[in-house]
Structure formats: C-alpha cells, structure tokens
Design an enzyme around this catalytic site. Structure first.
Site, short mmCIF file in Angstrom:
data_model
loop_
_atom_site.label_atom_id
_atom_site.label_comp_id
_atom_site.label_asym_id
_atom_site.label_seq_id
_atom_site.Cartn_x
_atom_site.Cartn_y
_atom_site.Cartn_z
CG HIS A 267 6.81 3.16 10.24
ND1 HIS A 267 6.66 2.12 9.33
CD2 HIS A 267 7.39 4.35 9.48
CE1 HIS A 267 7.07 2.37 8.15
NE2 HIS A 267 7.44 3.96 8.32
CG HIS A 308 0.28 -3.47 7.57
ND1 HIS A 308 0.12 -2.83 6.45
CD2 HIS A 308 1.82 -3.37 7.86
CE1 HIS A 308 1.18 -2.38 5.94
NE2 HIS A 308 2.02 -2.71 6.67
CG ASP A 366 8.24 -4.34 12.15
OD1 ASP A 366 7.02 -3.58 11.57
OD2 ASP A 366 9.34 -4.28 11.85
C1 SDX Z 1 5.22 -1.27 9.62
O1 SDX Z 1 2.82 1.24 6.25
C2 SDX Z 1 3.81 0.25 6.02
O2 SDX Z 1 3.67 -0.26 4.98
C3 SDX Z 1 4.54 0.05 7.23
C4 SDX Z 1 5.46 -1.19 7.30
C5 SDX Z 1 6.51 -1.02 6.31
O3 SDX Z 1 7.04 -1.86 5.85
O4 SDX Z 1 6.84 0.40 5.91
O5 SDX Z 1 4.74 -2.30 6.84
C6 SDX Z 1 6.19 -1.21 8.44
O6 SDX Z 1 5.25 -0.27 10.22
C7 SDX Z 1 4.35 -2.65 10.25
C8 SDX Z 1 3.43 -2.01 11.31
C9 SDX Z 1 4.35 -2.41 12.68
N1 SDX Z 1 3.67 -1.61 13.79
C10 SDX Z 1 3.19 -2.59 14.59
O7 SDX Z 1 3.12 -3.71 14.77
C11 SDX Z 1 2.56 -1.91 15.79
C12 SDX Z 1 1.29 -2.40 16.16
N2 SDX Z 1 0.13 -2.29 15.14
C13 SDX Z 1 -0.71 -1.31 15.53
O8 SDX Z 1 -0.06 -0.10 16.04
C14 SDX Z 1 -1.47 -1.06 14.14
O9 SDX Z 1 -1.81 -2.14 13.71
C15 SDX Z 1 -0.91 -0.40 12.95
C16 SDX Z 1 -0.39 1.24 13.62
C17 SDX Z 1 0.25 -0.80 12.26
C18 SDX Z 1 -2.05 0.05 11.90
O10 SDX Z 1 -2.76 0.99 12.57
P1 SDX Z 1 -4.20 1.45 11.70
O11 SDX Z 1 -4.47 1.15 10.20
O12 SDX Z 1 -4.10 3.05 11.87
O13 SDX Z 1 -5.18 0.67 12.20
P2 SDX Z 1 -5.82 1.05 13.62
O14 SDX Z 1 -4.93 1.63 14.77
O15 SDX Z 1 -7.16 1.98 13.23
O16 SDX Z 1 -6.57 -0.36 14.22
C19 SDX Z 1 -7.59 -0.82 13.53
C20 SDX Z 1 -8.28 -1.58 14.81
C21 SDX Z 1 -8.24 -0.59 15.94
O17 SDX Z 1 -9.38 -1.02 16.98
P3 SDX Z 1 -10.83 -0.12 16.77
O18 SDX Z 1 -10.58 1.31 16.99
O19 SDX Z 1 -11.25 -0.36 15.37
O20 SDX Z 1 -11.78 -0.73 17.71
O21 SDX Z 1 -7.53 -2.61 15.31
C22 SDX Z 1 -6.94 -2.36 16.60
C23 SDX Z 1 -6.98 -1.04 16.82
O22 SDX Z 1 -7.10 -0.80 18.26
N3 SDX Z 1 -5.42 -2.62 16.40
C24 SDX Z 1 -4.99 -3.44 17.59
C25 SDX Z 1 -3.73 -3.82 16.86
N4 SDX Z 1 -3.57 -2.97 15.81
C26 SDX Z 1 -4.93 -2.61 15.54
N5 SDX Z 1 -5.37 -4.33 18.49
C27 SDX Z 1 -4.47 -4.76 19.28
N6 SDX Z 1 -3.27 -5.21 18.81
C28 SDX Z 1 -2.71 -4.48 17.63
N7 SDX Z 1 -1.47 -4.61 17.42
#
Ligand code: SDX
Length: 430
Positions: A267, A308, A366
């Site tokens: 997050h 996201h 971010d």
């Molecule tokens: C913020 O919610 C908000 O609005 C948050 C925010 C706000 O203003 O409050 O926008 C701020 O938190 C932005 C996000 C910052 N976090 C990151 O940058 C960390 C990296 N991102 C990931 O951890 C992830 O993308 C999340 C946590 C942000 C979202 O996770 P989800 O929606 O639960 O998606 P997921 O983890 O299920 O991912 C879907 C797929 C997965 O692969 P499969 O299981 O479908 O095979 O995409 C992959 C994930 O492995 N994936 C990534 C990835 N993000 C998702 N793979 C590699 N690198 C990534 N960054």
C-alpha cells in the site's frame, strides 16, 4: 442511500429463490444489497473485498478501466493543474469548491492549528533516534487524542470540524518533527507567513542557525504530491479508518490506525519500496533479471510501484507525478539522475512485456513519487510519512461522512474451516 430503482437480483440456491435489491450509484457499477442473505442462512465470501462495496460514498470515484479519478466529481488532472492541496482538502471535507472568501478563511484556520502541544515534544524523546518515522507517526498521531479532550464528542459536528482542521494542520508539523528527531536537529516551529507545502519544507530543512526560504518550484511540487495523495476511495487504509471509526473510536485513534495500515509495502509503503528496488537494480543492465523475478510465481518479488487493485489502466496520478518528476529534476538540474533513468527504462520494458500487458499492470501513484521526493532531499524512510500526510484529508472526510450519518459497527463474518464441536480431553488422557 443510493437510488434502488426497484430492480432486484434473484439468487436461486438449495431450492429457494432470494430477491436481493439492486442499487444504482450516480456513475459506476450498481451494487447488489446482500443484507438479507444472513437471515436466509448464507454469507457472501470475498477475501480482499475484490467485489465488495463496503459503504456508499460521495467523495471520490475511480474507474479503473478508464483510468479515471474524480474528487467530488472533479477530475484529478484538472485539480492538479488548477487547484492546490488545501483547496482540495476543503472540497473533500465540504463537497464543493470554496469561494475566494471561504478559501481564505479555511487557509487561515489551518495555519492557526499548525503548532502541536509543547508537551508532545517529550513524547518524541521516548523513541530511538533510528526508529522508523512511520512508527513515530503512529504513536504521536494516536497520542493527539490525549491533548484534545475538548473536541472528542464524535456526535458534535463542531468537534468533528475542528478535529479535521487540527489533523490537516498538524500532520506536516509531526512529519517534520519525526525527521528532525531522527537526525538530532532541533524541531522547527511552523511559520504562518508560508503556505502549506513551503511551511512543511521549512520545518523539514530549516535550522535556527540561518534563514531558509523554500524553493517555490519545489514547494509547488510538494503541494502537488500532497494533492495527488489526498484521497482514493475505499483503499486499505481508508477502510481501516472507517472500520475503527465504526466502533465510535475517537478520530485521532482512527487516523493512527489508517497510518498503520498505510505503512505496508503493498500500500503506501510502496513509494519507499520503489526506491529500495531501483537502488537494488542499480543498473539498467540488471532490469531484465528483475522483470524475470517479478514474473516467477515462486518468487515473492514484485515490481514495486506497478499494479493496482482498481486501475487496470494507467493510474491518472502516475501521469501527473511523471510530469512533476521531470519538472523537479529539470529545476534541480538532475534530469539525468541514474535512478530516474532506471525507472524510465523499467517502465518502458514492463509496459511492453506480455506478462504485464496481460495482467494489465501499469505504474501507480507510487512509481514516480519516490524519485521526486529523493530529488527534493526527503530521506527514503520518510516517503510513506509524506503519503500519510497527504492522505489525511481523505481519511478524515471518509470518517466524517460515515459518522455524520447512520452507520453500523463493521463486523464481517467468515467461512469456518476449523474442527466441528468436540469435548475437552484432560491432559492425562491425551
Ligand atoms: C497504493 O487501493 C488503493 O487505492 C491504493 C492506493 C491509494 O491511493 O490508496 O492507490 C495506493 O497502495 C498503490 C499500490 C502500491 N503497491 C505497489 O506498488 C506494490 C506492488 N503492487 C502489487 O503488490 C499489487 O499490484 C497490488 C497490491 C497493488 C494489487 O494487488 P491485487 O489487486 O490484489 O492484485 P494481485 O496481487 O492479485 O495481482 C494480480 C496478478 C497476480 O498474478 P496472478 O496471481 O494473477 O498470476 O498480477 C500480479 C500478481 O502476482 N502482480 C504483479 C504485480 N502486481 C500484481 N506481478 C509483478 N509485479 C507487480 N507489481
């Protein structure tokens, strides 16, 4: 309550049909009100709340497929270009843009609340100098409720209003204090002759030994960073603030809970994690290795600042942040910053990679914010503190929206997978 329109969804299960009301919002997906499922012996099941609306709200709207972000109906791109952070705070809290007179009054009110109680200084002394600033912010923000007994009646609209003003005004002061404490420098008192972002930079980088005037371009960029972080619908930390608020907890405790939730690298901790990742990559030649790791299901590594829950398109804030990044580095003469070059190369490669394209993973807010903050001279471990400072008006607006209307204590249920009832076995018979 949103318009029901009389529509229903029918759920047929175990030989019976349950009619569930469908409610339409102003824009965006309709919701199916599942409130009466429990009476019929069922719960919904949605870990991570991927398909769940926890409330109705009029503050922020996001369309993840179109990359749209509206605050009280106004597009983030227009607010970033034409508004400023305190004006957005007013909009989030009150629902309308202020008149010129109302804006002047609001800005003056916030200025008059920027100092913190002098005794709070002693609270900082209890932390190690090398404590993570987010640990300090969780502590001192929660502790504000020990100083404002005059305004903790959450049913009193005036108390809620002054608390909103106090939190918006004091977060930059507390943030700067957490930095000064970590480097052993004296705390700087806020200056009422500076605007919000310039005052923050003064409290961060000024010292009693010499005059410090913040660079206006940097101050404008800082204001825009706060603005881009101000609110984002029902994200994890805002949902935490609502959950804590639903118990009747005081707003300072609720915001402290939001800060704690924001700290996680998935997050708000992602901006700090982006810089750590870019430094770990270290050279453009290593990018492919890290992309490979990000795609490996057995490797927990992810490209921080990418992906996201809602945006399956570019995060509109990331685009504005990218422009701001170029402005700041241009102003500082560091546009050829190697870290920025790695970030730009990483972004290009990832956006063309099938894995990221198929999973619709784009840069989020971010990805570039950390590079700007580093260029301004903000230490990496303070990045999430900046995010928490910017997000405060959003948290308090959501808290106030919930508390000022009818609400229930948040209490989700579960799918139980533990053992069925069994009798206790005394230790001598086990
Ligand atoms: C913020 O919610 C908000 O609005 C948050 C925010 C706000 O203003 O409050 O926008 C701020 O938190 C932005 C996000 C910052 N976090 C990151 O940058 C960390 C990296 N991102 C990931 O951890 C992830 O993308 C999340 C946590 C942000 C979202 O996770 P989800 O929606 O639960 O998606 P997921 O983890 O299920 O991912 C879907 C797929 C997965 O692969 P499969 O299981 O479908 O095979 O995409 C992959 C994930 O492995 N994936 C990534 C990835 N993000 C998702 N793979 C590699 N690198 C990534 N960054």
């Amino acid at each position: 309550m949103a318009d029901t329109g009389g529509r229903t969804a029918q759920l047929s299960i175990d030989g019976k049909t349950i009619d569930l009301p469908v409610r339409d919002g102003t824009i965006g997906p309709a919701v199916i009100d599942v409130g009466k499922l429990t009476a019929n012996g069922y719960f919904t099941y949605d870990p991570g709340f991927v398909s769940t609306a926890s409330c109705d709200s009029a503050i922020t709207y996001i369309d993840g497929d179109q990359g749209v972000l509206l605050h009280r109906g106004y597009p983030i791109e227009q607010l970033a270009e034409q508004s400023d952070y305190l004006e957005l705070c007013y909009l989030l809290l009150n629902g309308e843009l202020p008149s010129a007179a109302a804006k002047t009054t609001f800005v003056d009110t916030i200025k008059r609340h920027t100092m913190v109680h002098e005794q709070l200084v002693h609270l900082f002394r209890g932390f190690r100098r090398d404590a993570h600033p987010m640990a300090v912010m969780c502590g001192v923000t929660g502790a504000l409720s020990a100083f404002y007994h005059d305004s903790l009646d959450i049913t009193n609209e005036q108390h809620r209003r002054i608390t909103a003003h106090r939190l918006i005004a004091k977060m930059p002061t507390l943030a700067a204090m957490s930095y000064k404490y970590s480097i052993g420098q004296p705390f700087m008192y806020p200056r009422n002759d500076l605007d919000y972002a310039a005052n923050f930079l003064y409290m961060m980088f000024g010292t009693p030994c010499e005059n410090y005037e913040p660079n206006p371009v940097i101050a404008r960029a800082m204001d825009r960073i706060f603005l881009l972080h101000a609110d984002h619908e029902q994200n994890a930390s805002t949902s935490t603030v609502r959950m804590a608020g639903s118990t009747g907890a005081n707003p300072f405790a609720c915001i402290a809970a939001g800060i704690a939730a924001l700290w996680g690298p998935a997050h708000g901790g992602a901006n700090e994690a982006v810089l750590t990742m870019l430094n770990e990559i270290g050279d453009e030649r290593h990018i492919d290795k890290f992309i490979k790791r990000a795609k490996d299901k057995d490797d927990p590594f992810r490209i921080m600042g990418f992906g996201h829950r809602v945006y399956k398109n570019y995060d509109p804030r990331a685009k504005v942040m990218q422009e701001t990044c170029r402005e700041v580095l241009g102003q500082l003469g560091t546009e050829d910053d190697p870290i920025l070059r790695i970030a730009q190369r990483l972004e290009k490669i990832a956006l063309e990679d099938d894995y990221f394209v198929e999973k619709r993973l784009y840069p989020n807010v971010d990805f570039y914010s950390g590079i700007i903050l580093k260029a301004i001279g903000i230490p990496t471990e303070l990045f999430t503190v900046i995010f928490a400072t910017g997000r405060t008006p959003g948290w308090i607006a959501h808290w106030n929206e919930m508390i000022s209307g009818p609400y229930k204590i948040g209490r989700p249920r579960q799918l139980y997978l533990g053992p069925p009832r069994r009798d206790f076995v005394p230790v001598d018979r086990r």
